[in-house]
Motif scaffolding. Structure first.
Motif: not given
Length: 198
Positions: A110-118, A122-127, A179-182
Motif C-alpha cells: 500500500x505504501x508503494x501505492x501512496x496509501x498510508x494505514x492509520x 493488532x487484532x485485525x492484523x492477527x485475523x 479500507x477504513x484505515x486507509x
C-alpha cells in the motif's frame, strides 16, 4: 508490467502446452522462462525477490525430476509445496516478531501505492494473517485435488486461470477490511492567488 513479469513463466508454460500437448516441452519452457524472469528482475532492479528465488529453486528440483522420470506429478506438486512453505512462514510470523508477515507485506504494498494505514488494530492484523495462512493451506490442497482428480490439461488450465484468479479475488478480499484505515497521500499544491485590480 510487474504483474506480467510475475506471470510470464506460467503464461509460457500454458502456451507451449496448449500448442504442443507436450508436458515435458512445456516444463523445459517454464524453466527457461523463469531464468529470463530472474535475469530481467536483476537487470531492472538489481535484486530478485525472495519468493521468486524459492519458487525457482522448487521449479529447478521438481521440473528436473519431471524431465528425468517423465512424470508430470512432480511439477504438479510445485504450487502446493510453494503455498505450504509460504503458509508456514506466515504462521511462524504470527507468533514471532513485532509485525506478522501479512502486515509487513500489505503495508509495503500500500505504501508503494501512496496509501498510508492509520492505527490498524493488532487484532485485525492477527485475523488477516490467520486468514492468509488458511488460504495458502486450502489452495495448496485444491491444487492437488485438481492434479489427481482431473486430466493433465485441466490442471494446466487451473494453474493459469484458477490459481491466479482465486489469488486475485482473495487479495481484494484481504485488503477490503483495511479500507477504513486507509489515507491517501496527496502532494500539497501551491495555492493560486488571484488578485483583481481595479
Amino acid at each position: 508490467m510487474k504483474f506480467f513479469v510475475d506471470l510470464l513463466p506460467i503464461i509460457v508454460f500454458f502456451a507451449v502446452y496448449k500448442l504442443t500437448g507436450d508436458f515435458l516441452l512445456a516444463t523445459i519452457s517454464i524453466l527457461a522462462a523463469t531464468g529470463v524472469q530472474m535475469a530481467y528482475s536483476w537487470v531492472r532492479h538489481r535484486k530478485i525477490e525472495r519468493i521468486h528465488l524459492i519458487s525457482a529453486g522448487l521449479l529447478a528440483v521438481l521440473g528436473g525430476m519431471t524431465l528425468l522420470f517423465d512424470n508430470s506429478a512432480f511439477l504438479q506438486w510445485k504450487p502446493t509445496i510453494l503455498y505450504w512453505v509460504m503458509g508456514a512462514a506466515v504462521l511462524i510470523s504470527h507468533f514471532w516478531g513485532k509485525k506478522n508477515l501479512t502486515q509487513r507485506s500489505l503495508e509495503g504494498l500500500l505504501k508503494s501505492s501512496n496509501v498510508q494505514l492509520q492505527a490498524v488494530p493488532t487484532t485485525t492484523w492477527s485475523k488477516l494473517n490467520l486468514g492468509v495462512f488458511g488460504f495458502l493451506t486450502a489452495i495448496g490442497v485444491a491444487n492437488l485435488y485438481v492434479a489427481y482428480q482431473f486430466s493433465e490439461s485441466a490442471w494446466v488450465n487451473f494453474k493459469l486461470f484458477g490459481l491466479t484468479g482465486i489469488t486475485l479475488v482473495f487479495m481484494v478480499a484481504l485488503i477490503m477490511p483495511l479500507s477504513r484505515y486507509m489515507e491517501t497521500e496527496q502532494k500539497a499544491e501551491p495555492a493560486m492567488i488571484n488578485e483583481e485590480q481595479d
